[in-house]
Write a protein that holds these residues in place. Structure first.
Motif, PDB file in Angstrom:
ATOM      1  N   LEU A  45      24.117  32.191  26.364  1.00  0.00           N
ATOM      2  CA  LEU A  45      24.597  32.802  25.129  1.00  0.00           C
ATOM      3  C   LEU A  45      24.003  32.113  23.912  1.00  0.00           C
ATOM      4  O   LEU A  45      23.926  30.882  23.864  1.00  0.00           O
ATOM      5  CB  LEU A  45      26.123  32.708  25.035  1.00  0.00           C
ATOM      6  N   ARG A  46      23.591  32.908  22.932  1.00  0.00           N
ATOM      7  CA  ARG A  46      23.314  32.332  21.622  1.00  0.00           C
ATOM      8  C   ARG A  46      24.651  32.148  20.906  1.00  0.00           C
ATOM      9  O   ARG A  46      25.505  33.045  20.942  1.00  0.00           O
ATOM     10  CB  ARG A  46      22.406  33.252  20.793  1.00  0.00           C
ATOM     11  N   ARG A  47      24.803  31.013  20.268  1.00  0.00           N
ATOM     12  CA  ARG A  47      26.066  30.740  19.591  1.00  0.00           C
ATOM     13  C   ARG A  47      25.821  30.119  18.225  1.00  0.00           C
ATOM     14  O   ARG A  47      24.774  29.527  17.960  1.00  0.00           O
ATOM     15  CB  ARG A  47      26.932  29.796  20.413  1.00  0.00           C
ATOM     16  N   MET A  48      26.830  30.227  17.377  1.00  0.00           N
ATOM     17  CA  MET A  48      26.852  29.567  16.077  1.00  0.00           C
ATOM     18  C   MET A  48      28.081  28.670  16.039  1.00  0.00           C
ATOM     19  O   MET A  48      29.181  29.084  16.421  1.00  0.00           O
ATOM     20  CB  MET A  48      26.941  30.600  14.949  1.00  0.00           C
ATOM     21  N   ILE A  49      27.887  27.450  15.570  1.00  0.00           N
ATOM     22  CA  ILE A  49      29.009  26.540  15.355  1.00  0.00           C
ATOM     23  C   ILE A  49      28.903  25.964  13.949  1.00  0.00           C
ATOM     24  O   ILE A  49      27.844  25.499  13.537  1.00  0.00           O
ATOM     25  CB  ILE A  49      29.021  25.377  16.361  1.00  0.00           C
ATOM     26  N   VAL A  50      29.992  26.023  13.208  1.00  0.00           N
ATOM     27  CA  VAL A  50      30.106  25.331  11.930  1.00  0.00           C
ATOM     28  C   VAL A  50      31.202  24.287  12.098  1.00  0.00           C
ATOM     29  O   VAL A  50      32.349  24.630  12.386  1.00  0.00           O
ATOM     30  CB  VAL A  50      30.467  26.304  10.788  1.00  0.00           C
ATOM     31  N   ARG A  51      30.835  23.040  11.959  1.00  0.00           N
ATOM     32  CA  ARG A  51      31.799  21.951  12.157  1.00  0.00           C
ATOM     33  C   ARG A  51      32.235  21.383  10.814  1.00  0.00           C
ATOM     34  O   ARG A  51      31.408  20.974  10.007  1.00  0.00           O
ATOM     35  CB  ARG A  51      31.188  20.856  13.022  1.00  0.00           C
ATOM     36  N   ALA A  52      33.524  21.379  10.599  1.00  0.00           N
ATOM     37  CA  ALA A  52      34.086  20.830   9.371  1.00  0.00           C
ATOM     38  C   ALA A  52      34.166  19.305   9.473  1.00  0.00           C
ATOM     39  O   ALA A  52      34.296  18.755  10.566  1.00  0.00           O
ATOM     40  CB  ALA A  52      35.472  21.411   9.124  1.00  0.00           C
ATOM     41  N   PRO A  53      34.104  18.601   8.343  1.00  0.00           N
ATOM     42  CA  PRO A  53      34.198  17.134   8.364  1.00  0.00           C
ATOM     43  C   PRO A  53      35.502  16.647   8.992  1.00  0.00           C
ATOM     44  O   PRO A  53      35.506  15.732   9.804  1.00  0.00           O
ATOM     45  CB  PRO A  53      34.107  16.761   6.886  1.00  0.00           C
ATOM     46  N   THR A  54      36.621  17.274   8.608  1.00  0.00           N
ATOM     47  CA  THR A  54      37.926  16.926   9.173  1.00  0.00           C
ATOM     48  C   THR A  54      38.656  18.225   9.510  1.00  0.00           C
ATOM     49  O   THR A  54      39.475  18.722   8.728  1.00  0.00           O
ATOM     50  CB  THR A  54      38.763  16.100   8.174  1.00  0.00           C
ATOM     51  N   PRO A  55      38.363  18.808  10.661  1.00  0.00           N
ATOM     52  CA  PRO A  55      38.874  20.150  10.963  1.00  0.00           C
ATOM     53  C   PRO A  55      40.377  20.194  11.203  1.00  0.00           C
ATOM     54  O   PRO A  55      40.952  19.305  11.826  1.00  0.00           O
ATOM     55  CB  PRO A  55      38.118  20.536  12.235  1.00  0.00           C
ATOM     56  N   LYS A  56      40.993  21.252  10.686  1.00  0.00           N
ATOM     57  CA  LYS A  56      42.408  21.507  10.956  1.00  0.00           C
ATOM     58  C   LYS A  56      42.590  22.202  12.292  1.00  0.00           C
ATOM     59  O   LYS A  56      43.708  22.279  12.807  1.00  0.00           O
ATOM     60  CB  LYS A  56      42.996  22.367   9.837  1.00  0.00           C
TER      61      LYS A  56
END
Length: 315
Positions: A45-56
């Motif tokens: 699968l092609r995927r996109m991930i956006v990771r937050a600095p301090t994720p809720k």
């Protein structure tokens, strides 16, 4: 992974995901990545991930037909500072695998297994996960939730067909459900792919309500329509070949659906009418939001509103 795939992933990741430089900069600060993840010996699968600095918490978006993961990029930008955002291309769409139907059925039930494998392989914390699923993405997540009610803290679904109610569906969708109309409808969809990709999001809306897709979304959908001898319409038709069976299974087992749910529907959806959403929400006792002036693609027509739904689900 081929060099071509790697190059394409890099080019998509470098495409601004918002109309403004400021919003794009905020996404970059939150570390956005587009890559590939292997599910099994048949599927990547092609995927996109956006990771937050301090994720809720994590959010997983599931697209519909004829979309790709790029439809979620603007919303991911909005959520970037506070949430880890995941999205992937379903098999048969975008740059994900497109095996022959003898090797992968493309059925909703098969997509449910893909979804489970993705959550496990991506290491997503189910206890905090919110899944937002539209169109072909919604039935698979519900089928998975029947067996695994802790798959997410909340599931948001909309603009799909949970039940076998052809009279609430666009004529071409009705025709895909069984032969002798399924094969000629599939052929017609392939023949008219340019028109579908240009106008699928506009149908049913007044001129004042119609909208254009972002260039990166439009280009990715066009570029990804046909790969490895399988078109997105082919994958869609294979999905529909088992659609009635999986709809009926869901309806017969609604009492096992324990995951917290919310239903969102475009009031002007002509593909799957609001009556389907009203019936589904009523049967499972879920809150239903009917969105005035919105068609089949709320996340494209009003991405800000979709982002606000996700934020509200974490409160």
């Amino acid at each position: 992974m081929s060099k071509d795939k790697t190059a394409h992933a890099a080019s998509v990741a470098a495409t601004p995901s918002s109309h403004t430089a400021e919003a794009f900069a905020s996404t970059q600060a939150a570390q956005d990545t587009i890559d590939f993840i292997e599910i099994d010996e048949v599927l990547t699968l092609r995927r996109m991930i956006v990771r937050a600095p301090t994720p809720k918490g994590p959010v997983l978006f599931l697209h519909g037909f004829p979309e790709t993961l790029t439809v979620w990029k603007e919303i991911a930008t909005t959520l970037a500072h506070d949430y880890d955002v995941h999205a992937f291309d379903w098999p048969g769409y975008g740059q994900s695998s497109r095996p022959a139907s003898e090797r992968f059925s493309y059925a909703p039930r098969a997509y449910a297994r893909v979804l489970k494998a993705y959550i496990e392989r991506a290491g997503i914390d189910r206890s905090k996960l919110v899944i937002y699923a539209t169109d072909i993405g919604a039935l698979p997540v519900l089928l998975l939730a029947l067996d695994e009610p802790t798959i997410a803290r909340q599931i948001i679904v909309g603009d799909f067909a949970p039940f076998d109610r052809p009279h609430h569906m666009w004529e071409n969708l009705q025709n895909l459900k069984a032969e002798p109309t399924a094969s000629p409808t599939r052929a017609y969809m392939n023949k008219t792919s340019d028109e579908i990709l240009q106008n699928v999001h506009r149908r049913g809306l007044s001129p004042a309500e119609q909208f254009d897709l972002r260039i990166d979304v439009q280009q990715d959908m066009i570029r990804s329509w046909s790969r490895d001898g399988v078109t997105s319409a082919d994958a869609f038709a294979h999905y529909y070949a088992s659609f009635t069976r999986d709809q009926q299974y869901l309806e017969a087992n609604l009492d096992r659906l324990k995951t917290p749910m919310k239903v969102i529907w475009g009031e002007k959806d002509i593909y799957i009418t609001k009556e389907m959403g009203i019936e589904f929400a009523g049967k499972i006792g879920a809150k239903l939001d009917l969105l005035p002036g919105i068609g089949h693609f709320p996340h494209l027509q009003n991405p800000k509103q979709t982002a606000e739904e996700i934020i509200a689900s974490f409160r």
